[in-house]
Design an enzyme around this catalytic site. Sequence first.
Site, PDB file in Angstrom:
ATOM      1  N   LYS A 253       0.864  -1.184   0.000  1.00  0.00           N
ATOM      2  CA  LYS A 253       0.000   0.000   0.000  1.00  0.00           C
ATOM      3  C   LYS A 253       0.895   1.226   0.000  1.00  0.00           C
ATOM      4  O   LYS A 253       2.059   1.146   0.429  1.00  0.00           O
ATOM      5  CB  LYS A 253      -0.883   0.014   1.252  1.00  0.00           C
ATOM      6  CG  LYS A 253      -2.080   0.947   1.164  1.00  0.00           C
ATOM      7  CD  LYS A 253      -3.242   0.339   0.431  1.00  0.00           C
ATOM      8  CE  LYS A 253      -4.337   1.377   0.179  1.00  0.00           C
ATOM      9  NZ  LYS A 253      -5.541   0.758  -0.401  1.00  0.00           N
TER      10      LYS A 253
ATOM     11  N   ASP B 189      -6.941   4.678  -4.634  1.00  0.00           N
ATOM     12  CA  ASP B 189      -7.628   4.583  -3.335  1.00  0.00           C
ATOM     13  C   ASP B 189      -8.214   5.981  -3.119  1.00  0.00           C
ATOM     14  O   ASP B 189      -8.394   6.724  -4.098  1.00  0.00           O
ATOM     15  CB  ASP B 189      -6.638   4.160  -2.221  1.00  0.00           C
ATOM     16  CG  ASP B 189      -7.343   3.818  -0.899  1.00  0.00           C
ATOM     17  OD1 ASP B 189      -7.912   2.729  -0.819  1.00  0.00           O
ATOM     18  OD2 ASP B 189      -7.348   4.640   0.035  1.00  0.00           O
TER      19      ASP B 189
HETATM   20  P1  NAP Z   1     -13.361   8.212  -2.457  1.00  0.00           P
HETATM   21  O1  NAP Z   1     -13.881   8.047  -3.838  1.00  0.00           O
HETATM   22  O2  NAP Z   1     -12.311   9.231  -2.181  1.00  0.00           O
HETATM   23  O3  NAP Z   1     -14.628   8.462  -1.499  1.00  0.00           O
HETATM   24  C1  NAP Z   1     -14.539   8.549  -0.103  1.00  0.00           C
HETATM   25  C2  NAP Z   1     -15.898   9.045   0.387  1.00  0.00           C
HETATM   26  O4  NAP Z   1     -15.935   8.955   1.813  1.00  0.00           O
HETATM   27  C3  NAP Z   1     -16.165  10.494   0.032  1.00  0.00           C
HETATM   28  O5  NAP Z   1     -17.538  10.660  -0.212  1.00  0.00           O
HETATM   29  C4  NAP Z   1     -15.760  11.215   1.328  1.00  0.00           C
HETATM   30  O6  NAP Z   1     -16.375  12.477   1.518  1.00  0.00           O
HETATM   31  C5  NAP Z   1     -16.307  10.241   2.325  1.00  0.00           C
HETATM   32  N1  NAP Z   1     -15.712  10.452   3.637  1.00  0.00           N
HETATM   33  C6  NAP Z   1     -14.422  10.548   3.959  1.00  0.00           C
HETATM   34  N2  NAP Z   1     -14.296  10.746   5.281  1.00  0.00           N
HETATM   35  C7  NAP Z   1     -15.550  10.744   5.776  1.00  0.00           C
HETATM   36  C8  NAP Z   1     -16.105  10.881   7.075  1.00  0.00           C
HETATM   37  N3  NAP Z   1     -15.301  11.059   8.133  1.00  0.00           N
HETATM   38  N4  NAP Z   1     -17.452  10.827   7.220  1.00  0.00           N
HETATM   39  C9  NAP Z   1     -18.262  10.635   6.150  1.00  0.00           C
HETATM   40  N5  NAP Z   1     -17.796  10.513   4.900  1.00  0.00           N
HETATM   41  C10 NAP Z   1     -16.460  10.569   4.722  1.00  0.00           C
HETATM   42  O7  NAP Z   1     -12.747   6.838  -1.899  1.00  0.00           O
HETATM   43  P2  NAP Z   1     -13.203   5.344  -2.252  1.00  0.00           P
HETATM   44  O8  NAP Z   1     -12.301   4.846  -3.307  1.00  0.00           O
HETATM   45  O9  NAP Z   1     -14.664   5.295  -2.414  1.00  0.00           O
HETATM   46  O10 NAP Z   1     -12.749   4.604  -0.914  1.00  0.00           O
HETATM   47  C11 NAP Z   1     -13.583   4.580   0.238  1.00  0.00           C
HETATM   48  C12 NAP Z   1     -13.082   3.499   1.181  1.00  0.00           C
HETATM   49  O11 NAP Z   1     -13.080   2.226   0.511  1.00  0.00           O
HETATM   50  C13 NAP Z   1     -11.653   3.670   1.700  1.00  0.00           C
HETATM   51  O12 NAP Z   1     -11.569   3.125   3.011  1.00  0.00           O
HETATM   52  C14 NAP Z   1     -10.844   2.814   0.756  1.00  0.00           C
HETATM   53  O13 NAP Z   1      -9.602   2.408   1.318  1.00  0.00           O
HETATM   54  C15 NAP Z   1     -11.782   1.647   0.596  1.00  0.00           C
HETATM   55  N6  NAP Z   1     -11.564   0.825  -0.610  1.00  0.00           N
HETATM   56  C16 NAP Z   1     -11.611   1.382  -1.846  1.00  0.00           C
HETATM   57  C17 NAP Z   1     -11.421   0.569  -2.958  1.00  0.00           C
HETATM   58  C18 NAP Z   1     -11.538   1.120  -4.342  1.00  0.00           C
HETATM   59  O14 NAP Z   1     -11.481   0.314  -5.292  1.00  0.00           O
HETATM   60  N7  NAP Z   1     -11.748   2.404  -4.537  1.00  0.00           N
HETATM   61  C19 NAP Z   1     -11.137  -0.797  -2.791  1.00  0.00           C
HETATM   62  C20 NAP Z   1     -11.124  -1.351  -1.504  1.00  0.00           C
HETATM   63  C21 NAP Z   1     -11.333  -0.508  -0.424  1.00  0.00           C
HETATM   64  P3  NAP Z   1     -15.553  13.856   1.255  1.00  0.00           P
HETATM   65  O15 NAP Z   1     -15.586  14.020  -0.227  1.00  0.00           O
HETATM   66  O16 NAP Z   1     -16.313  14.869   2.018  1.00  0.00           O
HETATM   67  O17 NAP Z   1     -14.151  13.638   1.802  1.00  0.00           O
END
Ligand code: NAP
Length: 446
Positions: free
Chosen positions: A127, A167
């Site tokens: 990571k 991510d």
């Molecule tokens: P992303 O597109 O950046 O979206 C993150 C979302 O979470 C945004 O809407 C953000 O809002 C919101 N958020 C962040 N902090 C928050 C809080 N304290 N309270 C409420 N909402 C909050 O990221 P993502 O790719 O969807 O990833 C989300 C999670 O899934 C992470 O833990 C990541 O490690 C995990 N994940 C992702 C993938 C992938 O393929 N993308 C795969 C496995 C795991 P704001 O815009 O206001 O910050």
Amino acid sequence: MLDEKLEPIYDEVVRRNPGEQEFHQAVREVLVSLGPVVAKHPELAERKIIQRVCEPERQIIFRVPWQDDRGEVHINRAFRVEFNSALGPYKGGMRFHPSVYLGIVKFLGFEQIFKNALTGMPIGGGKGGSDFDPRNRSDDEVMRFCQSLMTELYRHLGEHTDVPAGDIGVGTREIGWMFGQYKRITNRYESGVLTGKGVHWGGALVREEATGYGLVYFVQKMLEARDEGLDGATVVVSGSGNVALNAIDKVHQLGGRVVACSDSSGFVHDPDGIDLDCLKEIKLVRRGRVREYAEARSSARFVEQTSIWTVPCDVALPCATQNELTGRDAAELVANGCRIVAEGANMPTTPEGISALREGGVAFGPGKAANAGGVATSALEMQQNASRDSWTFAFTEARLAEIMSSIHDLCFDTAAEYGAPRNYVLGANVAGFLKVAHAMAALGLV
Ligand code: NAP
């Protein structure tokens, strides 16, 4: 409770990695499940496989200097933790967020080892990330940052060595700029060095949807195991980023209704069901806040400073960030009749939250199993790159559904075999650990 043989191993991890609270939490969560494994496989303990798996193979920390549009110089710090390569090249995303420090990258890398093992694909765990905040930065600024980061990182990467992906804060746009710089420096069109690429330049169909879609396939299997289904179920999804938007999409396709979602400013509750087109327009086109959704839909209201987990639901899907679902939130979900919680985000549920859900009889799908669809599809992207092929959406999605089904069954069956039926946390930790541990044992003391 930690097995007494594992207590000193955990204490040593805390001592050697001071202040890295999220990493300690992730290690403890895995070790708590490994008591029965140590009893059944004393040879793994003799070879100190558990101690070895807790120590990254390599940790890279470097400076990323870049200039903003006004010419001002900024210095960020970036990380790549190459945690374990027993099963294949290091594989795991890059996160750009101001909260990123070594402890977050190590927690994510550690989780990634077992998640990747559960997919059954030949990928190790790693990571990376940076404390760079892409919000309110112009395209040019983000591109300069990505190029500067890759100017250092490229020497550690390779399709057989280490393969990053996206991510939080890193999507197709950032992957493109990093890939472009890698290609320029190495003079090689090495498609398999990064995943999450655009579909016209080596990316795989379904990669964008994969984590959210895979999560919902996993939930479907959890429901089936209880003789229930998604049809007519009320669902709450936190976040409104990549994972959340695609989870909402798949829930709706399968007959459920998502009634709430959030971002870091608050949540929206729409009892009529979230209008995904409207939400996507706000989030992906206007790059706006969820408040604007409530302004656009008369059936919805925006709520600040109250947890999204107060909204009654059958299924809760935390898809935002780590430690966002606490013991108190879990108690609220139990009181409101929630039956399934599955993690789209990495470690969004605190240890107190997991205990409260278990005591309340809620089936709990941990992220390392439930959100593995993203990395599994990244491995499918690597397969396509290696064979210079590209598969259809339907074929790739069918592969994803198959992989999620087999991850579910592996966790379910392993939990039963180790005397903890329906405990997906134990099933995922034990099954993932054993795959890695047996490979490490076979490869000798390296
Ligand atoms: P992303 O597109 O950046 O979206 C993150 C979302 O979470 C945004 O809407 C953000 O809002 C919101 N958020 C962040 N902090 C928050 C809080 N304290 N309270 C409420 N909402 C909050 O990221 P993502 O790719 O969807 O990833 C989300 C999670 O899934 C992470 O833990 C990541 O490690 C995990 N994940 C992702 C993938 C992938 O393929 N993308 C795969 C496995 C795991 P704001 O815009 O206001 O910050």
